[in-house]
Design a protein around this motif. Structure first.
Motif, PDB file in Angstrom:
ATOM      1  N   VAL A   1       3.555   4.019  -2.112  1.00 20.77           N
ATOM      2  CA  VAL A   1       3.639   2.880  -1.208  1.00 20.77           C
ATOM      3  C   VAL A   1       2.472   1.905  -1.361  1.00 20.77           C
ATOM      4  O   VAL A   1       2.667   0.689  -1.443  1.00 20.77           O
ATOM      5  N   GLU A   2       1.249   2.419  -1.407  1.00 17.73           N
ATOM      6  CA  GLU A   2       0.079   1.540  -1.504  1.00 17.73           C
ATOM      7  C   GLU A   2       0.098   0.724  -2.789  1.00 17.73           C
ATOM      8  O   GLU A   2      -0.184  -0.484  -2.783  1.00 17.73           O
TER       9      GLU A   2
ATOM     10  N   ASN B   1       2.917  -1.917  -2.623  1.00 17.66           N
ATOM     11  CA  ASN B   1       2.478  -3.026  -1.785  1.00 17.66           C
ATOM     12  C   ASN B   1       1.577  -3.985  -2.566  1.00 17.66           C
ATOM     13  O   ASN B   1       1.806  -5.205  -2.583  1.00 17.66           O
TER      14      ASN B   1
ATOM     15  N   VAL C   1       9.149  -6.794   6.718  1.00 19.92           N
ATOM     16  CA  VAL C   1       8.378  -6.337   5.560  1.00 19.92           C
ATOM     17  C   VAL C   1       8.096  -7.501   4.612  1.00 19.92           C
ATOM     18  O   VAL C   1       6.964  -7.682   4.139  1.00 19.92           O
TER      19      VAL C   1
ATOM     20  N   THR D   1       5.398  -9.804   5.923  1.00 19.12           N
ATOM     21  CA  THR D   1       4.084  -9.174   5.892  1.00 19.12           C
ATOM     22  C   THR D   1       3.536  -9.127   4.472  1.00 19.12           C
ATOM     23  O   THR D   1       2.329  -9.318   4.254  1.00 19.12           O
ATOM     24  N   LEU D   2       4.387  -8.880   3.507  1.00 16.31           N
ATOM     25  CA  LEU D   2       3.963  -8.929   2.105  1.00 16.31           C
ATOM     26  C   LEU D   2       3.483 -10.332   1.740  1.00 16.31           C
ATOM     27  O   LEU D   2       2.431 -10.502   1.116  1.00 16.31           O
TER      28      LEU D   2
ATOM     29  N   GLN E   1       0.030 -11.233   3.122  1.00 16.03           N
ATOM     30  CA  GLN E   1      -1.118 -10.627   2.444  1.00 16.03           C
ATOM     31  C   GLN E   1      -1.609 -11.442   1.246  1.00 16.03           C
ATOM     32  O   GLN E   1      -2.716 -11.199   0.748  1.00 16.03           O
TER      33      GLN E   1
ATOM     34  N   LEU F   1       7.618   1.315   3.306  1.00 11.58           N
ATOM     35  CA  LEU F   1       6.669   0.209   3.214  1.00 11.58           C
ATOM     36  C   LEU F   1       6.408  -0.375   4.596  1.00 11.58           C
ATOM     37  O   LEU F   1       5.273  -0.745   4.936  1.00 11.58           O
TER      38      LEU F   1
ATOM     39  N   TYR G   1       3.935   1.744   6.418  1.00 14.97           N
ATOM     40  CA  TYR G   1       2.611   1.523   5.837  1.00 14.97           C
ATOM     41  C   TYR G   1       2.012   0.198   6.317  1.00 14.97           C
ATOM     42  O   TYR G   1       0.798   0.093   6.567  1.00 14.97           O
ATOM     43  N   LEU G   2       2.874  -0.810   6.479  1.00 16.85           N
ATOM     44  CA  LEU G   2       2.417  -2.139   6.879  1.00 16.85           C
ATOM     45  C   LEU G   2       2.291  -2.294   8.397  1.00 16.85           C
ATOM     46  O   LEU G   2       1.977  -3.375   8.877  1.00 16.85           O
TER      47      LEU G   2
END
Length: 266
Positions: free
Chosen positions: A9-10, A13, A44, A47-48, A51, A180, A183-184
């Motif tokens: 996941v990390e 991302n 999601v 949020t991606l 970043q 994801l 995770y976010l």
């Protein structure tokens, strides 16, 4: 039906965020615009995009929307703006536009076809709105479709939510989007909500429309990619596999390039 892919996941991302930022910089735009529905995919995706540090405009586009969808969408937007200073939002209530459209066109078709056509019209009005804001602010329209929807069963509207500039999560299965999302730190209300396209103005879910859950369709997609056929299964597995194959077949027109009639040189 347990078969699923696994992702780091990390790393996924970081890879998507870098891909988004590089694409936007090469395109010489200011950032991204995303339609926020109150669902996991748009949460999601936004949020991606946030970043990247580039401008992100989240757009609410209500058309007779269920209040629960509106509430979840606004909760996400507020959380995102608190976390990222590059995120802004705007509301465009398209209900009156939709109603005006309905009055301007005939409705003499059967009820089922009429309702489906109007549902797709909602998605296309939203696409037009996103590109309006994209043009005003020099932004790219970020798609929110996942792999099962975009390349498995074609569960989206052609030139509606399928009309985008780039698709950051289209290589992720729905289960991977949820991983994801966790995770976010996407709001729990969204992570726990039943997936729905919200295009019919009622409480029907994606599973109600598709006849199978995303977990089931993800399984069927992986089995199909492995070369399996309906004869390899029985019971519920065969039903789900048949649903997947039927939807994949009838929606190929969404997934392949637009046919062009080429004229012979001679």
């Amino acid at each position: 039906m347990i078969k699923k892919r696994t992702i780091q996941v990390e790393k996924v991302n970081a890879h998507i965020v870098n891909w988004l930022k590089t694409y936007a910089e090469n395109a010489k735009v200011n950032g991204f615009v995303i339609g926020i529905s109150g669902g996991i995919d748009s949460a999601v995706t936004s949020t991606l995009c946030a970043q990247t540090g580039l401008k992100v405009l989240c757009v609410e586009m209500s058309i007779h929307q269920a209040q629960s969808h509106v509430t979840r969408g606004r909760e996400h937007i507020e959380q995102l703006k608190n976390r990222f200073p590059n995120v802004t939002s705007i509301e465009a209530d398209l209900t009156s536009v939709f109603e005006t459209f309905k009055k301007a066109v005939p409705d003499d078709s059967d009820t089922c076809k009429l309702n489906l056509s109007l549902a797709n019209t909602r998605a296309r009005l939203r696409m037009t709105t996103l590109y309006y804001f994209a043009g005003l602010h020099s932004l790219l329209v970020a798609g929110t479709g996942n792999k099962v929807e975009d390349f498995g069963v074609g569960f989206y509207t052609k030139y509606g939510d399928g009309g985008v500039d780039l698709s950051p999560i289209a290589d992720l299965m729905k289960s991977e989007v949820y991983l994801l999302g966790s995770y976010l730190k996407i709001p729990e209300s969204i992570l726990k909500a039943s997936p729905t396209d919200g295009l019919f103005g009622d409480d029907r879910t994606d599973e109600d429309q598709l006849g199978a859950s995303y977990d089931e369709l993800e399984w069927a997609m992986l089995e199909n990619e492995a070369g399996k056929s309906a004869n390899d299964f029985s019971g519920r597995e065969k039903i789900v596999f048949d649903i997947y194959k039927r939807l994949n077949t009838i929606n190929q027109h969404k997934m392949i390039a637009i046919p062009v009639c080429f004229i012979p040189k001679e």
